[in-house]
Motif scaffolding. Structure first.
Motif, short mmCIF file in Angstrom:
data_model
loop_
_atom_site.label_atom_id
_atom_site.label_comp_id
_atom_site.label_asym_id
_atom_site.label_seq_id
_atom_site.Cartn_x
_atom_site.Cartn_y
_atom_site.Cartn_z
N GLY A 93 -41.07 3.35 -72.70
CA GLY A 93 -39.84 2.89 -73.34
C GLY A 93 -39.65 3.28 -74.79
N SER A 94 -40.62 3.99 -75.38
CA SER A 94 -40.47 4.42 -76.77
C SER A 94 -39.48 5.58 -76.85
CB SER A 94 -41.81 4.84 -77.35
OG SER A 94 -42.73 3.78 -77.29
N SER A 95 -38.83 5.70 -77.99
CA SER A 95 -37.93 6.83 -78.21
C SER A 95 -38.68 7.97 -78.89
CB SER A 95 -36.75 6.41 -79.08
OG SER A 95 -37.21 6.10 -80.39
N VAL A 96 -38.14 9.19 -78.75
CA VAL A 96 -38.75 10.34 -79.42
C VAL A 96 -38.70 10.16 -80.94
CG1 VAL A 96 -38.46 12.81 -79.87
CG2 VAL A 96 -38.27 11.93 -77.53
N ALA A 97 -37.58 9.59 -81.41
CA ALA A 97 -37.47 9.34 -82.85
C ALA A 97 -38.54 8.37 -83.31
CB ALA A 97 -36.08 8.80 -83.17
N GLY A 98 -38.82 7.34 -82.49
CA GLY A 98 -39.85 6.37 -82.86
C GLY A 98 -41.22 7.00 -82.93
N LEU A 99 -41.52 7.91 -81.99
CA LEU A 99 -42.82 8.59 -82.01
C LEU A 99 -42.99 9.38 -83.30
CD1 LEU A 99 -43.00 9.97 -78.34
CD2 LEU A 99 -43.90 7.82 -79.23
N LEU A 100 -41.92 10.09 -83.67
CA LEU A 100 -42.01 10.93 -84.86
C LEU A 100 -42.04 10.08 -86.13
CD1 LEU A 100 -42.28 13.95 -84.90
CD2 LEU A 100 -39.90 14.13 -85.62
N GLN A 101 -41.35 8.95 -86.11
CA GLN A 101 -41.39 8.06 -87.28
C GLN A 101 -42.80 7.56 -87.53
OE1 GLN A 101 -38.47 5.07 -86.39
NE2 GLN A 101 -36.74 6.44 -86.76
N ASN A 102 -43.55 7.35 -86.47
CA ASN A 102 -44.95 6.92 -86.64
C ASN A 102 -45.75 7.99 -87.36
OD1 ASN A 102 -44.54 4.48 -85.41
ND2 ASN A 102 -45.17 5.20 -83.39
N LYS A 103 -45.54 9.25 -86.97
CA LYS A 103 -46.26 10.35 -87.63
C LYS A 103 -45.78 10.52 -89.07
CE LYS A 103 -48.61 11.11 -83.99
NZ LYS A 103 -49.89 10.40 -83.93
N LEU A 104 -44.51 10.27 -89.29
CA LEU A 104 -44.00 10.32 -90.67
C LEU A 104 -44.66 9.23 -91.51
CD1 LEU A 104 -42.04 11.41 -92.79
CD2 LEU A 104 -40.26 9.93 -91.82
N ALA A 105 -44.83 8.05 -90.92
CA ALA A 105 -45.51 6.96 -91.64
C ALA A 105 -46.97 7.33 -91.91
CB ALA A 105 -45.43 5.67 -90.82
N VAL A 106 -47.61 8.00 -90.95
CA VAL A 106 -49.00 8.44 -91.15
C VAL A 106 -49.07 9.45 -92.30
CG1 VAL A 106 -50.92 9.73 -90.13
CG2 VAL A 106 -49.71 8.02 -88.78
#
Length: 254
Positions: A93-106
């Motif tokens: 149920g995660s969005s692609v934008a959410g996945l990338l936002q996590n890497k941006l936060a990292v």
């Protein structure tokens, strides 16, 4: 919630700690050894650690170790493809934008780590080798903030390469080849008025070589942008690279 899950993946990962430790230790050793260098027959000694110029020298040196953090982000992103965790998170149920936002936060955490290491090393050497100049320490801190932006830019490029290639070994090789070979060769074929706008050179312009003004009196004025001129372009490149990563990730079968 998703970022908490991201931290659960990262914190027990031994490779993360090894690379972070290597970044801090190598920078510490290099700065420590810098005082023993001889320039024009004279030992630099404690004059190297005088505030506020210490920050400019330190961020220039640290810029050479930033590629270690880029390699780390490449590994973290490509692991998601290798172990199909991106696919599983989208199925859950995660969005692609959410996945990338996590890497941006990292990448933000890694940039924060780099800034803290530079501040810690600079404060230690400044206090122990040039304590009389500590009152001027804050005057050079903008150089450290510019270094943080440089780290974010390099990490954005690393993330784009990782999303593009998906395999860690090939992505690391391509990332380093671009920084060390491809763009420098491209600069040779472009006039100075254009090559100063290439991304790696823009990022490098944020931490210029100390004493560049003095060198310019001998070799002629440099066409490289000043840090204040490079800053908006560096932020634009950073946003562009993350935007391209998002488009690539959204258009591909995870």
């Amino acid at each position: 919630m998703l970022f908490r899950a991201e931290l659960r993946k990262i914190l027990p990962y031994r490779t993360v700690w090894i690379i972070l430790l290597a970044y801090a230790v190598l920078l510490l050793l290099f700065v420590s050894a810098g005082g023993s260098l001889n320039v024009n027959g004279q030992r630099l000694g404690d004059s190297l650690y005088v505030f506020p110029g210490l920050w400019e020298k330190l961020t220039f040196v640290a810029s050479y170790f930033t590629m270690l953090l880029g390699i780390l982000l490449v590994i973290l992103v490509t692991d998601e493809f290798q172990f199909r965790t991106f696919r599983q998170q989208v199925i859950d149920g995660s969005s692609v934008a959410g996945l990338l936002q996590n890497k941006l936060a990292v990448s933000g955490l890694l940039a924060g780590f780099a800034v803290l290491v530079v501040l810690g090393i600079g404060t230690y050497f400044g206090l122990t080798r040039a304590a009389g100049t500590v009152a001027q320490a804050t005057a050079g801190l903008p150089a450290v903030l510019l270094y943080g932006v440089q780290v974010l830019g390099v990490l954005a490029l690393a993330a784009l390469v990782a999303v593009l290639v998906r395999r860690s070994g090939a992505a690391i090789l391509l990332f380093l080849l671009y920084l060390w070979v491809a763009e420098p060769l491209l600069r040779l074929s472009l006039p100075d008025e254009l090559d100063r706008f290439l991304p790696a050179k823009i990022f490098n312009s944020l931490t210029p070589m100390p004493g560049q003004e003095l060198m310019a009196t001998v070799t002629g004025p440099s066409m490289a942008l000043l840090p204040s001129q490079a800053l908006p372009l560096a932020l634009a490149y950073t946003a562009l690279f993350w935007g391209l990563s998002y488009l690539l990730l959204r258009s591909r079968d995870l």
